[in-house]
Design a protein around this motif. Structure first.
Motif, PDB file in Angstrom:
ATOM      1  N   GLY A  34      -9.768  12.647  46.159  1.00  0.00           N
ATOM      2  CA  GLY A  34     -10.986  13.278  45.675  1.00  0.00           C
ATOM      3  C   GLY A  34     -11.713  14.006  46.780  1.00  0.00           C
ATOM      4  N   PRO A  35     -12.784  14.693  46.407  1.00  0.00           N
ATOM      5  CA  PRO A  35     -13.522  15.493  47.387  1.00  0.00           C
ATOM      6  C   PRO A  35     -14.215  14.620  48.433  1.00  0.00           C
ATOM      7  N   THR A  36     -14.395  15.207  49.609  1.00  0.00           N
ATOM      8  CA  THR A  36     -15.076  14.532  50.707  1.00  0.00           C
ATOM      9  C   THR A  36     -16.527  15.010  50.780  1.00  0.00           C
ATOM     10  N   CYS A  37     -17.285  14.397  51.658  1.00  0.00           N
ATOM     11  CA  CYS A  37     -18.656  14.853  51.892  1.00  0.00           C
ATOM     12  C   CYS A  37     -18.651  16.311  52.357  1.00  0.00           C
ATOM     13  N   ALA A  40     -18.106  18.556  49.316  1.00  0.00           N
ATOM     14  CA  ALA A  40     -19.295  18.637  48.478  1.00  0.00           C
ATOM     15  C   ALA A  40     -20.368  19.505  49.132  1.00  0.00           C
ATOM     16  N   ALA A  41     -20.597  19.304  50.423  1.00  0.00           N
ATOM     17  CA  ALA A  41     -21.622  20.079  51.130  1.00  0.00           C
ATOM     18  C   ALA A  41     -21.277  21.572  51.115  1.00  0.00           C
ATOM     19  N   GLN A  42     -20.022  21.887  51.407  1.00  0.00           N
ATOM     20  CA  GLN A  42     -19.586  23.286  51.422  1.00  0.00           C
ATOM     21  C   GLN A  42     -19.773  23.922  50.048  1.00  0.00           C
ATOM     22  N   HIS A  43     -19.348  23.216  49.007  1.00  0.00           N
ATOM     23  CA  HIS A  43     -19.446  23.770  47.654  1.00  0.00           C
ATOM     24  C   HIS A  43     -20.900  23.954  47.226  1.00  0.00           C
ATOM     25  N   MET A  44     -21.734  22.957  47.504  1.00  0.00           N
ATOM     26  CA  MET A  44     -23.145  23.052  47.129  1.00  0.00           C
ATOM     27  C   MET A  44     -23.791  24.278  47.763  1.00  0.00           C
ATOM     28  N   VAL A  45     -23.557  24.463  49.044  1.00  0.00           N
ATOM     29  CA  VAL A  45     -24.181  25.577  49.764  1.00  0.00           C
ATOM     30  C   VAL A  45     -23.585  26.910  49.305  1.00  0.00           C
ATOM     31  N   ASP A  46     -22.276  26.956  49.068  1.00  0.00           N
ATOM     32  CA  ASP A  46     -21.657  28.187  48.561  1.00  0.00           C
ATOM     33  C   ASP A  46     -22.264  28.592  47.221  1.00  0.00           C
ATOM     34  N   GLU A  47     -22.447  27.627  46.325  1.00  0.00           N
ATOM     35  CA  GLU A  47     -23.022  27.921  45.008  1.00  0.00           C
ATOM     36  C   GLU A  47     -24.465  28.406  45.137  1.00  0.00           C
ATOM     37  N   ILE A  82     -20.318  12.433  45.009  1.00  0.00           N
ATOM     38  CA  ILE A  82     -19.625  13.454  45.804  1.00  0.00           C
ATOM     39  C   ILE A  82     -18.785  14.344  44.895  1.00  0.00           C
ATOM     40  N   ALA A  83     -18.031  13.727  43.989  1.00  0.00           N
ATOM     41  CA  ALA A  83     -17.192  14.499  43.071  1.00  0.00           C
ATOM     42  C   ALA A  83     -18.037  15.403  42.192  1.00  0.00           C
ATOM     43  N   CYS A  84     -19.151  14.898  41.722  1.00  0.00           N
ATOM     44  CA  CYS A  84     -20.050  15.687  40.878  1.00  0.00           C
ATOM     45  C   CYS A  84     -20.589  16.888  41.653  1.00  0.00           C
TER      46      CYS A  84
END
Length: 122
Positions: A34-37, A40-47, A82-84
């Motif tokens: 599953g996804p790591t911290c 998740a951080a990268q995806h959140m900021v990209d979005e 994290i997955a969410c």
């Protein structure tokens, strides 16, 4: 919620099973399930950055990624949270995922966000 004794017994059984298996020849360490911290951080900021015009400078985005990753790792966010967060597509998704964080985890994230230096006006 499993009892502590049950968790310990399962862990010991898993360790015994792993000890009986031959060692893998691969030099690569196993990838987390599953996804790591960091993911998740990268995806959140990209979005978030995708909704901004103009896009914030990479230096600011990288600082935010680092801050979120640090809070995630230090505060031990759940794998469910994290997955969410690694899959959000909107601000409402992020709000929903935020409910998976404890009050202390949320407070730490907000406090770190508030403590970061604000960019100088251009």
């Amino acid at each position: 919620m499993p009892r502590r004794q049950d968790v310990v017994i399962r862990a010991l059984l898993l360790l015994g099973t792993l000890a009986a298996c031959p060692a893998a020849k691969s030099s690569e360490s196993p990838k987390p399930a599953g996804p790591t911290c960091a993911d998740a951080a990268q995806h959140m900021v990209d979005e978030m950055a995708a909704t901004k015009d103009p896009r914030p400078p990479d230096e600011s985005l990288n600082a935010m990624i680092g801050m979120i990753q640090k809070r995630c790792e230090q505060d031990q966010w759940s794998s469910q949270a994290i997955a969410c967060l690694a899959q959000i597509k909107s601000l409402s998704d992020a709000d929903q995922c935020g409910t998976l964080l404890t009050e202390a985890q949320q407070a730490n994230l907000v406090n770190d966000q508030d403590a970061k230096p604000k960019p100088a006006p251009e």
